[in-house]
Design a protein around this motif. Sequence first.
Motif, PDB file in Angstrom:
ATOM      1  N   ILE A   6       0.859  -1.059  -0.064  1.00 55.98           N
ATOM      2  CA  ILE A   6       0.216   0.195  -0.130  1.00 55.98           C
ATOM      3  C   ILE A   6       0.839   1.051  -0.082  1.00 55.98           C
ATOM      4  CG2 ILE A   6      -1.912   1.235   1.239  1.00 55.98           C
ATOM      5  CD1 ILE A   6      -2.657  -1.423   2.562  1.00 55.98           C
ATOM      6  N   LEU A 216      -4.261   5.615   4.489  1.00 50.51           N
ATOM      7  CA  LEU A 216      -5.254   4.458   4.186  1.00 50.51           C
ATOM      8  C   LEU A 216      -6.668   4.846   4.284  1.00 50.51           C
ATOM      9  CD1 LEU A 216      -5.435   1.690   3.134  1.00 50.51           C
ATOM     10  CD2 LEU A 216      -5.402   0.865   5.829  1.00 50.51           C
ATOM     11  N   ARG A 219      -7.659   7.878   1.792  1.00 49.09           N
ATOM     12  CA  ARG A 219      -7.771   7.149   0.432  1.00 49.09           C
ATOM     13  C   ARG A 219      -9.144   6.616   0.205  1.00 49.09           C
ATOM     14  NH1 ARG A 219      -3.465   8.258  -2.657  1.00 49.09           N
ATOM     15  NH2 ARG A 219      -1.738   8.886  -1.867  1.00 49.09           N
ATOM     16  N   LEU A 284      -5.074   2.842  -3.579  1.00 45.48           N
ATOM     17  CA  LEU A 284      -4.044   2.926  -2.693  1.00 45.48           C
ATOM     18  C   LEU A 284      -2.750   2.306  -3.499  1.00 45.48           C
ATOM     19  CD1 LEU A 284      -6.060   0.443  -0.547  1.00 45.48           C
ATOM     20  CD2 LEU A 284      -5.630   2.769   0.123  1.00 45.48           C
TER      21      LEU A 284
END
Length: 504
Positions: A6, A216, A219, A284
């Motif tokens: 990621i 994370l 996004r 990602l």
Amino acid sequence: MGAPEILTDQDLPTVKHDCHYHPGDPAKWHCPGCLTHYCSRCMPDADVRNRRALCPHCSQAMRYLGAATEVVPFWQRIGAFFRYPFHADPLIVIAICTFVPMIAPGGLAGIALALVLVLALVKYTYEVINYTAEGHLKPPPISAAFTGSGFDIAVLQVLVFILMGALVGVAERFGGPLLMGLTVALVVLALPASIMILAMERSVKSAVNPAHLVSLISRIGWPYFLLYGYLVLVVLASGAAQDLALTHFPMWLSQPLAGFLNSTFTLILFHMLGYLLFQYQEELGFAADLQDDAAPTERDRSLRFDADLDMNLKDGHYDRVQSMLKEALKRQPDNPVRIGQLATLLLARNDRSELYRYHPRILGWLADRNDGVRMDELLTLLREADPAFRLEDPELAVRCARALYQAGAFKSALRLLQDFHKRFPDSDQLAPAYLLAAQVLANGLSQWEKAGAFLTFVEKRCSGHPLHGQVAGYLEQVRLKQPLKEPRASFAADLPEPARSRTG
């Protein structure tokens, strides 16, 4: 395939794109040189397995975008998530890890076996995340739990929990219960993101790094919080099911049943986390495609040619398309696909000189398709280019005339058959040609006398032809002014003698 990492670079694209040439189709490839997006139809020769493809325009290596733009949102697959643990492989893994310790010997050996099975189950649950993120919507095989590397994931997860617990302790010490409660809420909210990062990167540092966790979550956006709500409901359902088992069943049954239910709900949770990664792969920074039931197929080189034709047509490069088709017909003169594509293009462009040059193959293609309408259009263009135009192939002339007759273009059909006996006096197509002419005159134009004249000619001049025996019946139909039926033996006449004897 290894677990995708990621990325956290802020310049990664976060907008899903459609194909430049097929709006509405999700893009699978992006060229950084000419900034063009392509779908699978544009890139039939791409090496999807190895994520390699060259741009058809500038020949630069392209970036693979995966299946992110065509994935069904996770909130539309809730039923599939709950069915996931009940495939054969996960059921066997759960059963082994749940029931084998019950029959294991006591002492250190039993403890060691139970510990190994716990590690195997934890390893399998994390494999579920990776496997799903890579595009597999079916569970990983049993071997994923008991073989290979990755057993250290349980230790890494324990370390993550220890660090998160230490953070909560520090918050309580310096900020009291209020700060501790806020920290616990944030830790619990970030826990799914931490599990996903740990599964993909195998790094405790990344799994507890606030910057990575925030990146994370940001996004993915609001769907992360929607999934979080589902996860809370699944955890509550799991707790209620285990409590029911422990309360209403005897100890010998309730404990393994509770363990079985706990493992089942855990697989559901982890599958949902993996699917969220798969759904938001482009945001990602990695690419994956749906892989279940996808058997490798041999590449068809003609598909690349068709894709190039399609793109050049949509770009308006008609001369280039015409040149490509002409070159293809030099290599494969009788390829019906290429003949049809060239015919369609030349008719659309009204290119009379090229239509005249390729008319035998194009007319043959139209006859095979029984497309008398476009055939009549083409013949009109050819006669405008050359008033004396005539077909020099007797068999093709009969085939075209039959297609025209069936399309209702009676005069055009008769024109192809005009003076057939003078132009092709020794052809075996003479009888079929004039029988067809009689049909056109009788059935299409109600000119019974002229139809009879053609039939009489066949009766006198074609006595050795297989169709000769039907002429008497046709003459009687003409006398009664009845429609002439299609010659029943018209195609059998063209068969070799052994074939006719077998059909008889």
